[in-house]
Write a protein that holds these residues in place. Structure first.
Motif, PDB file in Angstrom:
ATOM      1  N   ARG A 108      -5.056  -2.176 -36.870  1.00 56.17           N
ATOM      2  CA  ARG A 108      -4.551  -2.135 -35.140  1.00 56.17           C
ATOM      3  C   ARG A 108      -6.162  -1.941 -34.346  1.00 56.17           C
ATOM      4  O   ARG A 108      -6.713  -0.905 -34.995  1.00 56.17           O
ATOM      5  N   GLY A 109      -5.348  -1.932 -33.847  1.00 55.64           N
ATOM      6  CA  GLY A 109      -6.336  -1.712 -31.901  1.00 55.64           C
ATOM      7  C   GLY A 109      -7.551  -2.859 -31.598  1.00 55.64           C
ATOM      8  O   GLY A 109      -8.153  -2.669 -30.647  1.00 55.64           O
ATOM      9  N   THR A 110      -7.326  -3.649 -32.635  1.00 55.88           N
ATOM     10  CA  THR A 110      -8.615  -4.899 -32.526  1.00 55.88           C
ATOM     11  C   THR A 110      -8.479  -5.518 -31.248  1.00 55.88           C
ATOM     12  O   THR A 110      -7.162  -5.338 -30.704  1.00 55.88           O
ATOM     13  N   PRO A 111      -9.368  -5.831 -30.446  1.00 59.23           N
ATOM     14  CA  PRO A 111      -8.816  -6.518 -29.611  1.00 59.23           C
ATOM     15  C   PRO A 111      -8.398  -7.808 -29.368  1.00 59.23           C
ATOM     16  O   PRO A 111      -8.318  -8.471 -30.311  1.00 59.23           O
ATOM     17  N   GLY A 112      -7.293  -8.189 -28.590  1.00 58.82           N
ATOM     18  CA  GLY A 112      -6.576  -9.237 -28.691  1.00 58.82           C
ATOM     19  C   GLY A 112      -5.213  -9.078 -30.532  1.00 58.82           C
ATOM     20  O   GLY A 112      -4.809 -10.172 -30.199  1.00 58.82           O
ATOM     21  N   ALA A 113      -5.119  -7.802 -31.283  1.00 63.42           N
ATOM     22  CA  ALA A 113      -4.506  -8.303 -31.899  1.00 63.42           C
ATOM     23  C   ALA A 113      -3.270  -7.839 -31.909  1.00 63.42           C
ATOM     24  O   ALA A 113      -2.534  -7.555 -31.166  1.00 63.42           O
ATOM     25  N   ASP A 114      -2.198  -9.035 -32.455  1.00 60.37           N
ATOM     26  CA  ASP A 114      -0.869  -8.591 -32.192  1.00 60.37           C
ATOM     27  C   ASP A 114       0.028  -6.751 -32.909  1.00 60.37           C
ATOM     28  O   ASP A 114      -0.107  -7.125 -33.669  1.00 60.37           O
ATOM     29  N   THR A 115      -0.367  -6.181 -31.605  1.00 59.23           N
ATOM     30  CA  THR A 115      -0.284  -4.854 -32.141  1.00 59.23           C
ATOM     31  C   THR A 115       1.512  -5.241 -32.269  1.00 59.23           C
ATOM     32  O   THR A 115       2.304  -3.865 -32.932  1.00 59.23           O
ATOM     33  N   SER A 116       2.737  -6.106 -31.899  1.00 58.84           N
ATOM     34  CA  SER A 116       3.851  -5.697 -32.477  1.00 58.84           C
ATOM     35  C   SER A 116       4.385  -6.570 -34.159  1.00 58.84           C
ATOM     36  O   SER A 116       5.274  -5.963 -33.993  1.00 58.84           O
ATOM     37  N   TRP A 117       2.696  -7.049 -34.650  1.00 57.55           N
ATOM     38  CA  TRP A 117       3.513  -6.909 -35.994  1.00 57.55           C
ATOM     39  C   TRP A 117       2.247  -6.202 -36.739  1.00 57.55           C
ATOM     40  O   TRP A 117       1.816  -6.895 -37.084  1.00 57.55           O
ATOM     41  N   CYS A 118       2.580  -5.152 -37.022  1.00 56.37           N
ATOM     42  CA  CYS A 118       1.359  -4.053 -37.950  1.00 56.37           C
ATOM     43  C   CYS A 118       2.138  -3.082 -39.031  1.00 56.37           C
ATOM     44  O   CYS A 118       3.354  -2.604 -38.944  1.00 56.37           O
ATOM     45  N   VAL A 119       1.887  -3.225 -40.220  1.00 54.72           N
ATOM     46  CA  VAL A 119       1.857  -2.042 -41.303  1.00 54.72           C
ATOM     47  C   VAL A 119       0.842  -1.490 -41.432  1.00 54.72           C
ATOM     48  O   VAL A 119      -0.125  -1.118 -40.913  1.00 54.72           O
ATOM     49  N   ARG A 120       1.285   0.543 -41.629  1.00 61.73           N
ATOM     50  CA  ARG A 120       0.322   1.075 -41.853  1.00 61.73           C
ATOM     51  C   ARG A 120       0.967   1.751 -43.470  1.00 61.73           C
ATOM     52  O   ARG A 120       2.062   2.341 -43.235  1.00 61.73           O
ATOM     53  N   LEU A 178      -3.295   1.316 -45.806  1.00 59.08           N
ATOM     54  CA  LEU A 178      -4.233   0.222 -44.814  1.00 59.08           C
ATOM     55  C   LEU A 178      -3.000   0.067 -44.098  1.00 59.08           C
ATOM     56  O   LEU A 178      -2.296   0.031 -43.662  1.00 59.08           O
ATOM     57  N   ASP A 179      -3.905   0.047 -42.954  1.00 59.70           N
ATOM     58  CA  ASP A 179      -3.467  -0.343 -41.032  1.00 59.70           C
ATOM     59  C   ASP A 179      -3.442  -1.662 -40.688  1.00 59.70           C
ATOM     60  O   ASP A 179      -5.295  -2.417 -40.831  1.00 59.70           O
ATOM     61  N   ALA A 180      -3.006  -2.920 -40.881  1.00 56.86           N
ATOM     62  CA  ALA A 180      -3.181  -4.510 -40.973  1.00 56.86           C
ATOM     63  C   ALA A 180      -2.368  -4.716 -39.890  1.00 56.86           C
ATOM     64  O   ALA A 180      -0.634  -4.153 -39.958  1.00 56.86           O
ATOM     65  N   CYS A 181      -2.699  -5.298 -39.186  1.00 56.17           N
ATOM     66  CA  CYS A 181      -1.908  -6.073 -37.737  1.00 56.17           C
ATOM     67  C   CYS A 181      -1.747  -7.527 -37.929  1.00 56.17           C
ATOM     68  O   CYS A 181      -2.786  -8.001 -38.686  1.00 56.17           O
ATOM     69  N   GLY A 182      -0.926  -7.978 -38.113  1.00 55.80           N
ATOM     70  CA  GLY A 182      -0.668  -9.932 -38.516  1.00 55.80           C
ATOM     71  C   GLY A 182       0.236 -10.298 -39.730  1.00 55.80           C
ATOM     72  O   GLY A 182       0.234  -9.009 -40.562  1.00 55.80           O
ATOM     73  N   GLU A 183       0.588 -11.653 -39.469  1.00 59.57           N
ATOM     74  CA  GLU A 183       1.615 -11.804 -40.729  1.00 59.57           C
ATOM     75  C   GLU A 183       0.709 -11.735 -42.391  1.00 59.57           C
ATOM     76  O   GLU A 183       1.611 -11.811 -43.307  1.00 59.57           O
ATOM     77  N   THR A 184      -0.460 -12.156 -41.826  1.00 63.17           N
ATOM     78  CA  THR A 184      -1.421 -12.600 -43.116  1.00 63.17           C
ATOM     79  C   THR A 184      -2.445 -11.370 -43.231  1.00 63.17           C
ATOM     80  O   THR A 184      -3.493 -10.827 -42.585  1.00 63.17           O
ATOM     81  N   ILE A 185      -2.460 -11.432 -44.802  1.00 65.38           N
ATOM     82  CA  ILE A 185      -4.076 -11.069 -45.215  1.00 65.38           C
ATOM     83  C   ILE A 185      -5.097 -12.556 -46.017  1.00 65.38           C
ATOM     84  O   ILE A 185      -4.277 -13.063 -46.984  1.00 65.38           O
ATOM     85  N   ALA A 186      -6.057 -12.502 -45.453  1.00 67.08           N
ATOM     86  CA  ALA A 186      -6.987 -13.528 -46.036  1.00 67.08           C
ATOM     87  C   ALA A 186      -7.278 -12.828 -47.062  1.00 67.08           C
ATOM     88  O   ALA A 186      -7.777 -11.922 -47.509  1.00 67.08           O
ATOM     89  N   MET A 187      -6.719 -14.001 -48.183  1.00 65.79           N
ATOM     90  CA  MET A 187      -7.994 -13.717 -50.027  1.00 65.79           C
ATOM     91  C   MET A 187      -8.311 -14.905 -49.812  1.00 65.79           C
ATOM     92  O   MET A 187      -8.645 -16.444 -49.728  1.00 65.79           O
ATOM     93  N   ALA A 188     -10.083 -14.188 -50.434  1.00 63.45           N
ATOM     94  CA  ALA A 188     -10.777 -15.661 -51.398  1.00 63.45           C
ATOM     95  C   ALA A 188     -10.672 -15.542 -52.525  1.00 63.45           C
ATOM     96  O   ALA A 188      -9.855 -15.070 -53.145  1.00 63.45           O
ATOM     97  N   ALA A 189     -11.162 -16.697 -52.962  1.00 65.16           N
ATOM     98  CA  ALA A 189     -10.497 -16.756 -54.409  1.00 65.16           C
ATOM     99  C   ALA A 189     -11.371 -16.125 -55.430  1.00 65.16           C
ATOM    100  O   ALA A 189     -12.599 -15.262 -55.577  1.00 65.16           O
ATOM    101  N   PRO A 190     -10.395 -16.246 -56.412  1.00 66.09           N
ATOM    102  CA  PRO A 190     -10.678 -14.159 -57.687  1.00 66.09           C
ATOM    103  C   PRO A 190     -11.943 -15.074 -58.324  1.00 66.09           C
ATOM    104  O   PRO A 190     -12.497 -15.812 -58.313  1.00 66.09           O
ATOM    105  N   HIS A 191     -12.689 -14.379 -57.723  1.00 63.88           N
ATOM    106  CA  HIS A 191     -13.877 -13.525 -59.616  1.00 63.88           C
ATOM    107  C   HIS A 191     -13.812 -13.106 -60.555  1.00 63.88           C
ATOM    108  O   HIS A 191     -12.865 -11.751 -60.111  1.00 63.88           O
TER     109      HIS A 191
END
Length: 204
Positions: A144-156, A185-198
């Motif tokens: 949240r607070g990142t320039p250009g982030a869609d703050t209308s869709w955030c979770v805290r 965890l304070d995040a904005c957007g509809e998804t969290i990017a996941m790397a391949a499990p290792h």
């Protein structure tokens, strides 16, 4: 006399030949048995059951330097920067192996309204997870607070719902900082990017 010794010699030769043939057949059979038995050494891993949510011990921790957002000055340039990270770890609690095949489920909800889900690209390789072994999935999200982030869709949120790949049952796991203390965890957007499990060391 020659007429009686010649058949005897021929019979002896045929008997010896038959014995050699039988011996060769037995040798080939033994070799064949040895050859087919070798793959059995890898059979347990190949036939291990899929990992289930309940059979795994889960942790969700923010990476070092990422906090709950309180130290951010509002422009997204706090300790975590614009692009923040976390790590989801699952440890096989059982004594036998299981197969972790694909991306785990990850959902973070803010009440009954907004929610954000983990998503990964491609089809990661299946991992055989022996007892007490761990698998990790690195996460990237926009604070949240990142320039250009869609703050209308955030979770805290201080917790998330996770589940093993291809499992329908989920469990709630608390969010901690890199030192194991409760965090948010304070995040904005509809998804969290996941790397391949290792595979990783338990507790990391």
């Amino acid at each position: 006399m020659p007429a009686t010794t010649r058949p005897a010699a021929g019979l002896a030769a045929r008997t010896a030949g038959l014995a050699l043939t039988l011996a060769a057949g037995l040798t080939l059979t033994a070799c064949g048995t040895t050859t087919t038995a070798a793959p059995a050494a890898t059979a347990p891993a190949a036939t291990a059951p899929p990992c289930r949510t309940a059979s795994l011990a889960w942790t969700l921790s923010l990476l070092d330097g990422d906090g709950d957002g309180d130290s951010d000055d509002g422009d997204g340039a706090g300790r975590g920067g614009h692009r923040s990270g976390a790590r989801l770890v699952a440890v096989n609690k059982g004594s036998g192996p299981c197969v972790f095949s694909g991306f785990p489920g990850l959902e973070i909800h803010h009440g009954k309204a907004d929610g954000i889900e983990g998503t990964g690209a491609g089809r990661p390789a299946a991992l055989s997870l022996p007892g007490q072994a761990a698998v990790a999935v690195d996460l990237r999200y926009t604070r949240r607070g990142t320039p250009g982030a869609d703050t209308s869709w955030c979770v805290r949120q201080h917790e998330a719902t996770v589940r093993a790949p291809h499992d329908t049952d989920g469990t709630v796991v608390p969010v901690t900082d890199a030192h194991g203390k409760a965090a948010v965890l304070d995040a904005c957007g509809e998804t969290i990017a996941m790397a391949a499990p290792h595979r990783t060391a338990a507790g990391s």
